[in-house]
Design a protein around this motif. Sequence first.
Motif, PDB file in Angstrom:
ATOM      1  N   GLN A 247      -2.161  16.371   3.959  1.00 18.00           N
ATOM      2  CA  GLN A 247      -1.691  17.438   3.135  1.00 18.00           C
ATOM      3  C   GLN A 247      -1.257  17.951   2.473  1.00 18.00           C
ATOM      4  O   GLN A 247      -0.850  18.927   1.844  1.00 18.00           O
ATOM      5  CB  GLN A 247      -3.018  18.855   4.477  1.00 18.00           C
ATOM      6  N   ASP A 248       0.023  17.197   2.326  1.00 15.63           N
ATOM      7  CA  ASP A 248       1.252  17.558   1.850  1.00 15.63           C
ATOM      8  C   ASP A 248       1.226  16.243   0.898  1.00 15.63           C
ATOM      9  O   ASP A 248       1.136  15.588   0.674  1.00 15.63           O
ATOM     10  CB  ASP A 248       2.778  16.817   2.555  1.00 15.63           C
ATOM     11  N   THR A 249       1.077  16.694  -0.482  1.00 18.38           N
ATOM     12  CA  THR A 249       0.397  16.807  -1.737  1.00 18.38           C
ATOM     13  C   THR A 249       1.535  15.443  -2.518  1.00 18.38           C
ATOM     14  O   THR A 249       1.276  14.590  -2.993  1.00 18.38           O
ATOM     15  CB  THR A 249       0.269  17.446  -3.220  1.00 18.38           C
ATOM     16  N   LEU A 250       3.098  16.035  -1.782  1.00 10.79           N
ATOM     17  CA  LEU A 250       3.938  14.816  -2.837  1.00 10.79           C
ATOM     18  C   LEU A 250       4.004  14.129  -1.630  1.00 10.79           C
ATOM     19  O   LEU A 250       3.587  12.780  -2.181  1.00 10.79           O
ATOM     20  CB  LEU A 250       5.213  15.263  -2.744  1.00 10.79           C
ATOM     21  N   ILE A 251       3.795  14.223  -0.927  1.00 11.62           N
ATOM     22  CA  ILE A 251       4.156  12.779   0.107  1.00 11.62           C
ATOM     23  C   ILE A 251       2.386  11.911   0.721  1.00 11.62           C
ATOM     24  O   ILE A 251       2.651  10.416  -0.017  1.00 11.62           O
ATOM     25  CB  ILE A 251       3.838  12.852   1.773  1.00 11.62           C
ATOM     26  N   ASN A 252       1.643  13.114  -0.188  1.00 11.12           N
ATOM     27  CA  ASN A 252      -0.207  11.911  -0.295  1.00 11.12           C
ATOM     28  C   ASN A 252      -0.283  11.198  -1.476  1.00 11.12           C
ATOM     29  O   ASN A 252      -0.294  10.208  -1.789  1.00 11.12           O
ATOM     30  CB  ASN A 252      -0.762  12.999  -0.096  1.00 11.12           C
ATOM     31  N   LYS A 253       1.256  11.625  -2.415  1.00 11.97           N
ATOM     32  CA  LYS A 253       1.002  10.919  -3.854  1.00 11.97           C
ATOM     33  C   LYS A 253       2.002   9.787  -3.463  1.00 11.97           C
ATOM     34  O   LYS A 253       1.346   8.141  -4.063  1.00 11.97           O
ATOM     35  CB  LYS A 253       2.275  11.724  -5.052  1.00 11.97           C
ATOM     36  N   PHE A 254       2.878   8.936  -2.864  1.00 12.06           N
ATOM     37  CA  PHE A 254       4.064   8.031  -2.702  1.00 12.06           C
ATOM     38  C   PHE A 254       3.804   7.401  -1.556  1.00 12.06           C
ATOM     39  O   PHE A 254       3.728   5.981  -1.189  1.00 12.06           O
ATOM     40  CB  PHE A 254       5.375   8.378  -2.994  1.00 12.06           C
ATOM     41  N   PHE A 255       2.410   7.920  -0.449  1.00 11.47           N
ATOM     42  CA  PHE A 255       2.618   6.962   0.772  1.00 11.47           C
ATOM     43  C   PHE A 255       1.146   6.706   1.041  1.00 11.47           C
ATOM     44  O   PHE A 255       0.096   7.713   1.178  1.00 11.47           O
ATOM     45  CB  PHE A 255       3.123   7.892   2.406  1.00 11.47           C
ATOM     46  N   ASN A 256       0.473   6.125   1.723  1.00 10.56           N
ATOM     47  CA  ASN A 256      -1.055   4.983   1.990  1.00 10.56           C
ATOM     48  C   ASN A 256      -0.606   5.498   3.791  1.00 10.56           C
ATOM     49  O   ASN A 256      -0.380   5.708   4.264  1.00 10.56           O
ATOM     50  CB  ASN A 256      -1.315   3.892   1.636  1.00 10.56           C
ATOM     51  N   LYS A 257      -2.527   5.470   3.998  1.00  6.22           N
ATOM     52  CA  LYS A 257      -2.836   5.122   5.355  1.00  6.22           C
ATOM     53  C   LYS A 257      -1.676   4.745   6.098  1.00  6.22           C
ATOM     54  O   LYS A 257      -1.352   5.549   7.203  1.00  6.22           O
ATOM     55  CB  LYS A 257      -4.247   5.188   5.319  1.00  6.22           C
ATOM     56  N   SER A 258      -1.335   3.832   5.639  1.00  2.24           N
ATOM     57  CA  SER A 258      -0.705   2.968   7.277  1.00  2.24           C
ATOM     58  C   SER A 258       0.195   3.314   6.858  1.00  2.24           C
ATOM     59  O   SER A 258       1.149   3.398   8.022  1.00  2.24           O
ATOM     60  CB  SER A 258      -0.729   1.726   6.744  1.00  2.24           C
ATOM     61  N   GLU A 259       1.088   3.876   5.946  1.00  2.00           N
ATOM     62  CA  GLU A 259       2.639   3.491   5.984  1.00  2.00           C
ATOM     63  C   GLU A 259       2.495   5.216   6.592  1.00  2.00           C
ATOM     64  O   GLU A 259       3.624   5.783   7.465  1.00  2.00           O
ATOM     65  CB  GLU A 259       2.771   3.866   4.313  1.00  2.00           C
ATOM     66  N   ILE A 260       1.281   6.392   6.490  1.00  2.00           N
ATOM     67  CA  ILE A 260       1.061   7.658   7.143  1.00  2.00           C
ATOM     68  C   ILE A 260       0.966   7.078   8.168  1.00  2.00           C
ATOM     69  O   ILE A 260       2.197   8.534   9.097  1.00  2.00           O
ATOM     70  CB  ILE A 260       0.511   8.567   6.619  1.00  2.00           C
ATOM     71  N   GLU A 261       0.710   6.504   9.018  1.00  2.00           N
ATOM     72  CA  GLU A 261       0.167   6.472  10.922  1.00  2.00           C
ATOM     73  C   GLU A 261       1.414   6.085  10.933  1.00  2.00           C
ATOM     74  O   GLU A 261       1.986   6.531  11.669  1.00  2.00           O
ATOM     75  CB  GLU A 261      -0.303   5.355  10.575  1.00  2.00           C
ATOM     76  N   SER A 262       2.795   5.362   9.872  1.00  2.00           N
ATOM     77  CA  SER A 262       4.207   4.779  11.035  1.00  2.00           C
ATOM     78  C   SER A 262       4.923   6.507  10.383  1.00  2.00           C
ATOM     79  O   SER A 262       5.748   6.229  11.940  1.00  2.00           O
ATOM     80  CB  SER A 262       4.277   3.501  10.305  1.00  2.00           C
ATOM     81  N   ILE A 263       4.736   7.092   9.777  1.00  2.00           N
ATOM     82  CA  ILE A 263       5.707   8.237   9.702  1.00  2.00           C
ATOM     83  C   ILE A 263       5.193   9.033  10.810  1.00  2.00           C
ATOM     84  O   ILE A 263       6.297  10.014  11.671  1.00  2.00           O
ATOM     85  CB  ILE A 263       4.547   9.129   8.153  1.00  2.00           C
ATOM     86  N   SER A 264       3.520   9.474  11.167  1.00  2.00           N
ATOM     87  CA  SER A 264       3.906  10.158  12.296  1.00  2.00           C
ATOM     88  C   SER A 264       4.010   9.328  13.191  1.00  2.00           C
ATOM     89  O   SER A 264       4.086  10.312  14.448  1.00  2.00           O
ATOM     90  CB  SER A 264       2.114   9.787  12.349  1.00  2.00           C
ATOM     91  N   LYS A 265       4.028   8.195  13.784  1.00  2.00           N
ATOM     92  CA  LYS A 265       4.555   7.773  14.984  1.00  2.00           C
ATOM     93  C   LYS A 265       6.364   8.193  14.858  1.00  2.00           C
ATOM     94  O   LYS A 265       6.629   8.552  16.171  1.00  2.00           O
ATOM     95  CB  LYS A 265       4.829   6.450  15.366  1.00  2.00           C
ATOM     96  N   LEU A 266       6.882   8.546  14.054  1.00  2.00           N
ATOM     97  CA  LEU A 266       8.085   8.464  14.146  1.00  2.00           C
ATOM     98  C   LEU A 266       8.806   9.860  14.019  1.00  2.00           C
ATOM     99  O   LEU A 266       9.458  10.244  14.649  1.00  2.00           O
ATOM    100  CB  LEU A 266       8.780   7.494  12.782  1.00  2.00           C
TER     101      LEU A 266
END
Length: 208
Positions: free
Chosen positions: A27-46
């Motif tokens: 839901q963060d527009t800036l994060i969503n602009k730069f990262f794909n679904k797989s990258e967001i999953e990795s970030i979420s894990k961290l």
Amino acid sequence: MKKTLTILALVLSQIVFGQSISKQLEQDTLINKFFNKSEIESISKLIESYDNWILSKTGETDINSGYHLFFGEVDNCESSKEFIDKVSLSKTKLDSIFLYFDSKHTLPTFWELEINRKINQFDTISVSLRLNSFASYSKYLNELSDKESFIKDYLKSIDAAGGISPSLVAGLGKHHDKFDFSEIRWRLFYTIHFMTVSYQVTFHKINL
């Protein structure tokens, strides 16, 4: 009974945070602009790993209070090494996160591997992480720095030192009062920073 309820509240809050981190990132527009679904999953894990660790360390159930309390307690360290020791997840947990990013092929989005060897020491090398200055995360920070002067100074410091300097390692912890950690982008910023400075693997007696 009160202690049991406190522990239960902590466990439940950790579960809620774990379930909502990915949603907050998306839901963060800036994060969503730069990262794909797989990258967001990795970030979420961290982020989930650090959130749960900090809440367990502080006994807090509010994530913003937990981060501020934690960094407020560790900001009197006498050296960057002492600071890293206090803010680092366990070696097992760091390895687990590293392997998760690697399995998702998202490691280069944030980091490049740095191989170090001491002068005249031929049987030992260490592998650590450094921010990948050409990858999506650096581009994300550059755009974020247009709105946040602290990020601009952070990037200037990294550029001048050729990496995260010892003073910047602990300096970020000392500036925790500048951030609202209920905002997912600041937990992203802190967790990537501390993963970068704390992850290192040493290999002995190898052939170079």
